[in-house]
Each structure stands twice: as C-alpha cells, then as structure tokens.
Design an enzyme around this catalytic site. Structure first.
Site, PDB file in Angstrom:
ATOM      1  N   GLY A   8     -12.808  -4.308   0.753  1.00  0.00           N
ATOM      2  CA  GLY A   8     -14.194  -3.891   0.991  1.00  0.00           C
ATOM      3  C   GLY A   8     -14.649  -2.844  -0.003  1.00  0.00           C
ATOM      4  O   GLY A   8     -15.764  -2.909  -0.530  1.00  0.00           O
ATOM      5  N   ARG A  53       0.829  -1.215   0.000  1.00  0.00           N
ATOM      6  CA  ARG A  53       0.000   0.000   0.000  1.00  0.00           C
ATOM      7  C   ARG A  53       0.862   1.264   0.000  1.00  0.00           C
ATOM      8  O   ARG A  53       0.478   2.280  -0.589  1.00  0.00           O
ATOM      9  CB  ARG A  53      -0.925   0.011   1.210  1.00  0.00           C
ATOM     10  CG  ARG A  53      -2.083  -0.940   1.017  1.00  0.00           C
ATOM     11  CD  ARG A  53      -3.030  -0.935   2.172  1.00  0.00           C
ATOM     12  NE  ARG A  53      -4.253  -1.630   1.818  1.00  0.00           N
ATOM     13  CZ  ARG A  53      -5.230  -1.908   2.661  1.00  0.00           C
ATOM     14  NH1 ARG A  53      -5.121  -1.551   3.935  1.00  0.00           N
ATOM     15  NH2 ARG A  53      -6.303  -2.538   2.256  1.00  0.00           N
ATOM     16  N   GLY A  56      -8.592  -8.868   0.424  1.00  0.00           N
ATOM     17  CA  GLY A  56      -7.335  -9.022   1.146  1.00  0.00           C
ATOM     18  C   GLY A  56      -6.740 -10.418   1.048  1.00  0.00           C
ATOM     19  O   GLY A  56      -5.550 -10.588   0.780  1.00  0.00           O
ATOM     20  N   LYS A 103     -17.857 -16.357   3.333  1.00  0.00           N
ATOM     21  CA  LYS A 103     -19.302 -16.260   3.518  1.00  0.00           C
ATOM     22  C   LYS A 103     -20.055 -15.683   2.335  1.00  0.00           C
ATOM     23  O   LYS A 103     -19.583 -14.800   1.647  1.00  0.00           O
ATOM     24  CB  LYS A 103     -19.589 -15.387   4.736  1.00  0.00           C
ATOM     25  CG  LYS A 103     -19.204 -16.069   6.031  1.00  0.00           C
ATOM     26  CD  LYS A 103     -19.590 -15.198   7.199  1.00  0.00           C
ATOM     27  CE  LYS A 103     -19.464 -16.000   8.499  1.00  0.00           C
ATOM     28  NZ  LYS A 103     -19.852 -15.176   9.632  1.00  0.00           N
TER      29      LYS A 103
HETATM   30  P1  ADP Z   1     -11.101 -11.910   0.590  1.00  0.00           P
HETATM   31  O1  ADP Z   1     -10.324 -11.321   1.746  1.00  0.00           O
HETATM   32  O2  ADP Z   1     -10.220 -12.290  -0.546  1.00  0.00           O
HETATM   33  O3  ADP Z   1     -12.269 -11.050   0.196  1.00  0.00           O
HETATM   34  P2  ADP Z   1     -12.708 -13.496   2.364  1.00  0.00           P
HETATM   35  O4  ADP Z   1     -12.237 -12.671   3.504  1.00  0.00           O
HETATM   36  O5  ADP Z   1     -14.121 -13.384   1.945  1.00  0.00           O
HETATM   37  O6  ADP Z   1     -11.745 -13.287   1.099  1.00  0.00           O
HETATM   38  O7  ADP Z   1     -12.491 -15.030   2.689  1.00  0.00           O
HETATM   39  C1  ADP Z   1     -11.232 -15.529   3.060  1.00  0.00           C
HETATM   40  C2  ADP Z   1     -11.372 -16.621   4.060  1.00  0.00           C
HETATM   41  O8  ADP Z   1     -12.222 -17.651   3.587  1.00  0.00           O
HETATM   42  C3  ADP Z   1     -10.044 -17.272   4.366  1.00  0.00           C
HETATM   43  O9  ADP Z   1      -9.719 -17.042   5.712  1.00  0.00           O
HETATM   44  C4  ADP Z   1     -10.289 -18.758   4.090  1.00  0.00           C
HETATM   45  O10 ADP Z   1      -9.702 -19.611   5.058  1.00  0.00           O
HETATM   46  C5  ADP Z   1     -11.794 -18.848   4.168  1.00  0.00           C
HETATM   47  N1  ADP Z   1     -12.291 -20.022   3.463  1.00  0.00           N
HETATM   48  C6  ADP Z   1     -12.161 -20.323   2.163  1.00  0.00           C
HETATM   49  N2  ADP Z   1     -12.699 -21.518   1.895  1.00  0.00           N
HETATM   50  C7  ADP Z   1     -13.178 -22.000   3.053  1.00  0.00           C
HETATM   51  C8  ADP Z   1     -13.841 -23.217   3.451  1.00  0.00           C
HETATM   52  N3  ADP Z   1     -14.121 -24.168   2.562  1.00  0.00           N
HETATM   53  N4  ADP Z   1     -14.163 -23.370   4.745  1.00  0.00           N
HETATM   54  C9  ADP Z   1     -13.884 -22.415   5.640  1.00  0.00           C
HETATM   55  N5  ADP Z   1     -13.272 -21.253   5.341  1.00  0.00           N
HETATM   56  C10 ADP Z   1     -12.930 -21.053   4.066  1.00  0.00           C
HETATM   57 MG    MG Z   2     -10.729 -11.265   3.883  1.00  0.00          MG
END
Ligand code: ADP
Ligand code: MG
Length: 417
Positions: A376, A36, A353, A197
């Site tokens: 976000g 960043r 992230g 989620k």
């Molecule tokens: P980003 O930061 O890229 O937007 P998120 O924060 O939405 O992604 O999701 C990342 C998290 O999702 C990670 O901590 C990862 O461990 C979790 N994750 C991915 N697949 C699974 C799964 N099958 N079961 C539980 N957690 C999961």
């Molecule tokens: Mg995340």
C-alpha cells in the site's frame, strides 16, 4: 527527497526508538515469512554496533486496541534472536512501569522489543498522550517501517514530531528506489499493473501515465479495460462502475502517447476454483458463463516482446488468479522474464503483497533490483502523494546555493517533503 538517516547522527549511548515493520504472517506460533524481519537487520545491526540502546517497536495484525495472545510479538522476537545471534527480550506491554524500567536498564549495544503497539487503540488514533509516552523512552527516533509510512499513527507520526527523526536504511532504500522511478528512470520505462481491481489503482495509473513509455495491464483489473473497449468479459471479475474511468485512462494514455498492452488472449475457467474446466481463447469473445483467470500465451509473447529493450520496470499485481496453480502461468512467466531483464542490467522494482509472493514462490527475489516491503505504501508513493511517516522525518539541509547542479536539486525537493 533527501532525508537524514542514522548515518547522520551520533548514536553512542543514546536510547533510540526504532519503528520497524514486523507485521509478518504467523502460523501455529511460528513466523512463516521472515522477509520483513530480515529487511530490518542492517539498521538494527548498525545501531547496536555503534553503541546505541535500541528500543524496537512494531504492530502485528489487527488486534483493534485489545490484547490478543495470538498477536503477541514473541514469535517475531524468536526469529529476530536467531537472525541476530543474540537474545531479544519482548516487554509484556508497550507501556507500563515494567517496560519503563527495562528501557532504563538498557546498556550501550543492547536492545529490546516492545509488545504489539496496536494492543493500544491510541496507536492507530495517533493519540498525542500515547505518542508522548513512547517518546519518553528515547532521545532519537528512527523509522524503518516503510510499509506503515502511509499511515499517520502514534509510532509513525506522533512520536516523530517529538524527537529528532531519522530514516533507517530500509526506509532510505525504499524512498531512493521509488523516487528514482518517478524522477529519473532510465528509458524505456514500463509499468506492469495487474491484480484484482482498478478502483484501488486508478490514482497510481494516472500518475504513472505521466512517467512511463508503456503500460501493460493484466489480472482482474484488465477486464474492466476490456469492457471499456466494448468487449464482453462473461462472468469475470470486473468493476462495471469503473468502465468510464478505464476509458478515461485509455484516452489519457493516447494523449500522452503511451502504448497500452491489454490481454489479446486469456485463460477462461468455468469456475474460479481448482480442478475446474479451463481453456485459452482470444480476448475478443468471452462466452457468457466463463471467467477470465489468466493471460494467454500470445499475450505473454506480446508483453515479452515489448519488454525486450526495457531499462526500468515497475510491477504491481499478479496477471491472473495465481493462488490456483493452473491459473498462475502468466504471473509466474512474467516474474521469470523480469528476473532475466534484471540480470541484464535493467532496474526492476516490484511492489504489492501478492506480486511479491509470486516472486518469492519461485525463489526469484534476489534477482530483482528492489522488492518493496510496503504494498500500500509503495502505491501511495507512486501516486505522487507525500507519505505522512516520511514527511515527518528530518530533511537533509539544502547545500549552499552556489554549489553544484541546481536543476536536479529542485526536482528532488519538489517530489520530497
Ligand atoms: P498486489 O497484492 O500485488 O498489489 P492485488 O492485491 O491488487 O495485488 O491483487 C491480487 C489478487 O488479484 C490475487 O488474489 C489474484 O487472485 C487476483 N486476480 C488476479 N487476476 C484475477 C482475475 N483475472 N480474476 C480474479 N482475480 C484476479
Ligand atoms: Mg494484495
């Protein structure tokens, strides 16, 4: 969306307040990921070489309105000093006589960094008095902090209403790359959405379904969709109260003729921990006492096949629990595959992230078209929402109606602010 940028204003001898996003991870007083900070260099360098007097401001962490020594910006200033090859002083506080004085003493081509803005509770409250005190430092406001543009805070919105407000180069690039996805993507356009989620990503799924040709779902969020298809997911992470929503999204996809790819085989584990027992099985029958932790090889093949001709990709969210090396295969493989698509000329944009971390772990970042610095913020942007920190920046005046293609312009203006 067409915003005025620092190229559109004469900054010589002007005091310029630059909101940057220096919210970086620290460990033992050292910056562990400086991306960043590096991303803000073009704007800072431009302003300094054009004779501006630069006042940098950022938040770091969540001090909740209180001074926390562990969240002071000194380590950031040290890293920035190395990157710029010159000393960057940090004030003891964002406000106060000493800071007012330091700002007044700045000469053309000099800079300083204000201490963590969130040591003042007024920052996150978008307090008008606090915004006015910040505005008094400068004659021009620049926002280069895309990562906080979805928050209406004193340094992102309040101050921008008091000074002529321009986009920095990073902000300009983020807006341009993300707008292009929504307005004019080269096709086929594919969204890959994973992560933990569904709930946080429903709105972005809804909006993207109106734009994409193919939707690929993975990670924990795919489990809720497997439930929606009537499958069982054992002890996997899933949101049972979101199953109806997931079903609605699948219905919407069908109506819009958007193909959806869900995992056909998965890695399941006894526990979501290192060193546990795990195996790959079809996604049809997940045993009751196992957790889905990654996509399987057949799923990856299906995804890669579907992505062979892709021209535009947006990826958000890992495909598995990639923090545990045994369950990182799917995420790492898709990152490598997308890098080859980008090499072949496709536009590949990544936001979020954790997805970005997975790319950086493998040293692939340089090969992607764009890696959004705001997780976000990029999702809210792709939901089709107007980000408050973007809305307040000055719009580029519309050209005379007689000039040039009109249809394009109208689209741009609608998605803009
Ligand atoms: P980003 O930061 O890229 O937007 P998120 O924060 O939405 O992604 O999701 C990342 C998290 O999702 C990670 O901590 C990862 O461990 C979790 N994750 C991915 N697949 C699974 C799964 N099958 N079961 C539980 N957690 C999961
Ligand atoms: Mg995340």
């Amino acid at each position: 969306m067409d915003k005025l940028t620092i190229r559109d204003v004469d900054v010589v001898g002007k005091r310029v307040f630059v909101r940057v996003d220096f919210n970086v991870p620290l460990e033992d007083g050292k910056v562990t990921d400086d991306s960043r900070i590096r991303a803000s260099i073009p704007t800072i360098h431009y302003l300094l070489t054009h004779g501006a007097r630069v006042i940098l401001a950022s938040h770091l962490g969540r001090p909740d309105g209180k001074v926390q020594d562990g969240l002071r910006l000194r380590p950031v200033a040290e890293r920035l000093s190395q990157l710029l090859g010159r000393n960057v002083p940090v004030t003891g506080d964002a406000l106060g006589i000493g800071t007012v004085d330091a700002v007044r003493r700045l000469r053309n081509g000099e800079l300083l960094l204000l201490e963590n803005l969130r040591f003042h509770a007024e920052e996150e409250k978008n307090d008008p008095g606090f915004a006015r005190q910040l505005a008094e430092y400068a004659e021009i406001y620049v926002n280069d902090a895309f990562g906080t543009a979805h928050r209406a805070h004193a340094s992102t919105v309040g101050i921008a209403q008091l000074l002529p407000a321009y986009a920095g180069f990073l902000m300009e690039r983020e807006i341009a790359m993300l707008s292009k996805l929504l307005e004019d993507p080269a096709r086929p356009f594919v969204a890959i959405v994973g992560g933990a989620k569904v709930s946080g990503k429903l709105k972005v799924l809804d909006n993207l379904l109106a734009k994409v040709d193919l939707l690929i779902l993975g990670g924990g969020m795919a489990n809720t969709f497997l439930l929606a298809q009537g499958k069982s997911v054992g002890k996997s992470l899933a949101e049972h109260d979101m199953v109806e929503e997931a079903r609605r999204v699948l219905g919407l996809a069908e109506k819009r003729k958007v193909r959806v790819i869900l995992p056909v085989d998965v890695v399941v584990a006894k526990e979501v921990t290192r060193g546990t027992e795990y195996k790959t099985i079809p996604a049809e029958k997940i045993p009751a006492s196992w957790h889905i932790v990654d996509v399987g090889r057949a799923t990856l093949e299906l995804m890669e096949e579907a992505l062979a001709e892709v021209q535009t990709v947006f990826w958000n969210g890992p495909l598995g629990v990639f923090e545990i090396p045994s369950f990182a295969h799917g995420t790492r493989a898709i990152a490598r595959f997308l890098a080859t698509r980008a090499d072949a000329g496709a536009t590949v944009v990544v936001g979020g992230g954790d997805s970005v971390a997975a790319i950086q772990q493998q040293g692939l970042a340089e090969r992607f078209t764009h890696i959004s610095t705001g997780g976000g913020a990029s999702l809210e942007f792709l939901e089709g929402r107007e980000l408050p920190g973007v809305a307040v920046l000055l719009d580029r005046p519309k050209p005379e109606p007689a000039a040039k293609p009109r249809a394009r312009r109208r689209v741009a203006a609608k998605a803009g602010s």
